[in-house]
Design a protein around this motif. Structure first.
Motif, short mmCIF file in Angstrom:
data_model
loop_
_atom_site.label_atom_id
_atom_site.label_comp_id
_atom_site.label_asym_id
_atom_site.label_seq_id
_atom_site.Cartn_x
_atom_site.Cartn_y
_atom_site.Cartn_z
N ASP A 639 -13.07 -3.51 19.37
CA ASP A 639 -14.11 -3.54 20.40
C ASP A 639 -14.49 -4.99 20.70
O ASP A 639 -14.33 -5.86 19.84
N ASP A 640 -14.99 -5.18 21.90
CA ASP A 640 -15.54 -6.48 22.29
C ASP A 640 -14.58 -7.62 22.00
O ASP A 640 -14.99 -8.69 21.54
N ASP A 662 -13.71 -7.53 26.24
CA ASP A 662 -15.17 -7.53 26.34
C ASP A 662 -15.65 -7.71 27.77
O ASP A 662 -15.00 -8.41 28.58
N GLU A 696 -13.60 -3.31 29.58
CA GLU A 696 -14.95 -2.73 29.59
C GLU A 696 -15.77 -3.34 30.73
O GLU A 696 -15.57 -4.49 31.10
MG MG Z 1 -17.67 -3.14 23.72
#
Ligand code: MG
Ligand code: C2E
Ligand code: MG
Length: 741
Positions: A639-640, A662, A696
């Motif tokens: 993630d990110d 991200d 995202e």
């Molecule tokens: Mg994220």
């Protein structure tokens, strides 16, 4: 008859009459007080009465004469008896045979149980007397005698009988008990007055001293002569207000007495503390005549009290004020500061690692060290300031009348510098750092408790900031702390009650098909401003509540996916965020696998999102965990990506399915060419490493076009759908499928 004969006859006659009278007395005594009757005078009696025969045979004459005499005597006797009985003394006549010969009324009352005369007279004294001493045969001695508990002045005499054998003893007893008591009382009073340790002073109604005892002179240092006739101003200490004396006077008038502490001035000018009782002295008619003061010197009592007081209010080791006294001073300082619109500072000083000294060198050295520290601190403050020891290694300084915080900072610097100087204790050279918290009145607390608490918390801040320094209390900090505590409690309750929801945000592939959804936790009843995951997740992590919360999220997501799969919603997977704390927990993988097994999902359908930092911490461990999970069909995503210490090289060693680019790189596309270039590079690199990419935060068509252009596999963002509750998501998805299909 020749004159000689006649005179001799007359003389004889007179003698006879005297003799007869005496005998009559005797007879009367024998017979009581009745007139003598004729029959009673037998020959023997007559012979006894008139042994020499002067009366001769003229018996009738004698009787007549006797009766005449008897009558007159009888009258006289009655009178005498009345007088006899009226005497306020006991008269007892005791015959030679120890019988009571006569006694008066007072004697019967005191010594014969108030019996009638005829019950007493003629009976043995030992028998009839109720007085213990006399009934045992003792005779009252002349002078002072104690009988039946009373004191009598005794006079004795004897009355001779007609012959040598028959003498009578006459006892006269005066009850002098009250007199004696009064006398003893006076004597005692005088003794008490003279020898009493208490000072006594008697003043008249003009307030002049009329009497003092030696103790009073000793206490005041004055001679009796100096004092008598003087007013009390002579003794005035000047320590009492006139109102005090007015009040004392009023109380004496109202209650007849007063008792309290006073200070008098000694002759040498010294002041002596006394406990003084003042009482009114009245005469028999109730008129006020004098005032009596009894004074006890309480100097030593005061000294003991002062000593006890000191012990109660000071630290025994350093003799500094203790917490109790310090609180007192603090309260006073507050009152003064409020009155004078002044400020003061409170410095809370905690020695850094004092425990080390105690532990390594022993308590004795620790104690000596503290004494030395106390001495140093005392030299740093002004006389008006207070240094106190309020705990083992905790000191406080109350710094009165400060201009601003700079004054307190300066003192803090001085304290730190002073303690830095080595302290020599029993051959050891010790150094000590300290942390100081500062609170100012009135800004940093309105009362003693708040000020102490805030100075203490500032001290902890100083410690946190790396010891040997000082910090001033700050409101924001404490409000933050308060808010944090409230939030923590609310969160704890929410976790217990599972008061959360999962919202789902769609993830689409390049062709626009919804292939998955990211589960994002919501706290609908969470406090305003804290109900977003960005706000409460960090707190949940700090408090490790994330373990329980994360468990719930996983369970809920797995359950939801199973329902949607069963309903034929056509999602490849649900993506669930896993926090570092969760992932680091030794049971994490096993629990997750168990959960999936129990759900009836055969492994697939769940993707976990981890941040790169978590994975990089212990890359070997991460690899093992992820591999274990992957073995059970769990997808893995980072993630990110791009926000941490990204190292793609390392990432190649981990079993990762997807990279999530991200939002910060996506946001500024296409305007920020740098961000756009990074996004493109990440996507390109990931592809070469065999990982798919999810971008995202896509909100615009431009972002979408650019990301698709550089080969991004999947898209997520508000452009397609916001995170939605499960039901809403389902409807949204069905509508969309209907629209596109
Ligand atoms: Mg994220
Ligand atoms: P994340 O995992 O990166 O989640 C994506 C965040 O970006 C979500 O915020 C989502 O609402 C937001 N977002 C998605 N598309 C857009 C967009 O187009 N524009 C904007 N401005 N924002 C977008 P959210 O739901 O507030 O979650 C924030 C973070 O909280 C998440 O970041 C994640 O790190 C964490 N989080 C959320 N739920 C959980 C959970 O169940 N467990 C754990 N451990 N963390 C979670
Ligand atoms: Mg996420």
């Amino acid at each position: 008859m020749p004159p000689d004969t006649a005179r001799a006859d007359a003389e004889r006659y007179q003698a006879a009459i005297r003799y007869i009278r005496a005998k009559v007395d005797q007879l009367l005594t024998l017979m009581g007080t009745r007139p003598l009757r004729h029959e009673e005078l037998d020959d023997d009696t007559l012979l006894e009465l008139d042994p020499i025969g002067i009366v001769g045979d003229s018996f009738g004459q004698v009787i007549a004469h006797l009766n005449e005499t008897n009558l007159a005597l009888e009258l006289a006797r009655g009178e005498i008896r009345a007088i006899f009985d009226a005497i306020p003394a006991a008269v007892i006549v005791v015959g030679a045979d120890d019988r009571v010969d006569d006694c008066n009324r007072q004697a019967r009352e005191w010594f014969f149980g108030a019996a009638e005369a005829d019950q007493v007279v003629g009976r043995p004294l030992t028998e009839v007397c109720v007085c213990a001493e006399l009934s045992h045969g003792r005779r009252p001695e002349p002078g002072e005698t104690r009988l039946s508990g009373r004191i009598y002045q005794v006079v004795t005499s004897t009355v001779a009988g007609p012959d040598a054998a028959g003498g009578k003893a006459v006892y006269l007893l005066f009850d002098v008990t009250p007199l004696k008591q009064a006398e003893t009382g006076l004597r005692l009073h005088a003794k008490v007055f003279e020898h009493l340790g208490e000072g006594i002073m008697i003043t008249d109604l003009d307030d002049r001293i009329v009497e003092v005892n030696p103790a009073f002179c000793r206490i005041t240092g004055h001679d009796e002569a100096d004092l008598l006739g003087q007013g009390q101003e002579l003794l005035d200490s000047g320590l009492h207000e006139p109102a005090f004396f007015d009040d004392v006077g009023r109380r004496v008038r109202e209650h007849g007495w007063w008792k309290g502490e006073v200070y008098l001035r000694r002759r040498d000018g010294g002041i002596v503390p006394l406990l003084r009782t003042i009482s009114e002295v009245r005469d028999q008619t109730g008129g006020l005549t004098h005032h009596l003061s009894i004074l006890t010197d309480i100097t030593s009592l005061k000294e003991t009290q002062t000593r006890l007081d000191f012990l109660a209010h000071h630290d025994v080791l350093t003799s500094l004020p203790n917490r109790l006294l310090f609180n007192d001073r603090l309260e006073q300082a507050i009152a003064h500061a409020v009155r004078d619109h002044d400020r003061f500072a409170l410095l809370f000083i905690d020695l850094d690692r004092f425990k080390n000294i105690n532990d390594s060198l022993g308590h004795h050295i620790g104690d000596l060290f503290l004494v030395e520290v106390a001495e140093r601190m005392k030299t740093l403050v002004r006389r008006s300031d207070t240094v106190a020891r309020v705990g083992g290694d905790e000191f406080v300084v109350l710094m009165e009348r400060v201009g601003g915080q700079e004054d307190a900072f300066r003192l803090a610097d001085k304290v730190i510098a002073a303690l830095k100087q080595p302290i020599q204790v029993s051959g050891h050279e010790l150094h000590m750092g300290c942390s100081i918290g500062i609170a100012l009145f009135p800004e940093d607390g309105e009362d003693a408790i708040a000020l102490m608490k805030n100075a203490d918390s500032a001290m902890y801040r100083a410690k946190d900031a790396g010891r040997d320094g000082y910090a001033r209390f700050s409101h924001e900090l404490s409000e933050d702390a308060r808010a944090r505590l409230a939030l923590e409690n609310a969160l704890r309750v929410a976790v217990r009650d599972e008061d959360f929801e999962l919202h789902y945000q769609p993830i689409l592939d390049a062709g626009g098909r919804v292939v998955a959804a990211e589960a994002l936790v919501r706290w609908p009843n969470g406090p305003e401003g804290a109900n977003q995951p960005g706000q409460f997740i960090p707190l949940a992590e700090e408090t490790r509540l994330i373990l329980a919360l994360g468990d719930w999220v996983l369970r809920e997501a797995v359950e939801q996916y199973r329902r949607w799969r069963d309903a034929g919603l056509g999602l490849d997977y649900l993506s669930v965020n896993i926090s570092a704390i969760q992932a680091g927990h030794p049971n994490f993988a096993d629990r997750m696998i168990a959960l999936l097994d129990n759900s009836g999902l055969d492994g697939g359908g769940i993707q976990i999102e981890l941040t790169e930092n978590v994975l990089m911490d212990d890359i070997e461990y991460s690899r093992a965990v992820l591999e274990h999970l992957r073995g059970h069909g769990v997808r893995t995503a980072i993630d990110d990506f791009g926000t941490g210490h990204s190292s793609l090289a390392y990432l190649t060693r981990l079993p990762i399915d997807s990279l999530k680019v991200d939002r910060c790189f996506v946001r500024d596309i296409p305007a920020d060419t740098n961000a756009a270039a990074i996004a493109a590079a990440v996507i390109g690199l990931a592809r070469t490493l065999g990982m798919s990419t999810i971008a995202e935060g896509i909100e615009t068509a431009e972002q979408e076009a650019y990301l698709l252009g550089v080969g991004c596999d999947c898209l997520q963002g508000f452009r397609y759908g916001r995170p939605m509750p499960a039901g809403v998501f389902e409807d949204w998805l069905r509508n969309r499928a209907g629209a596109t299909g």
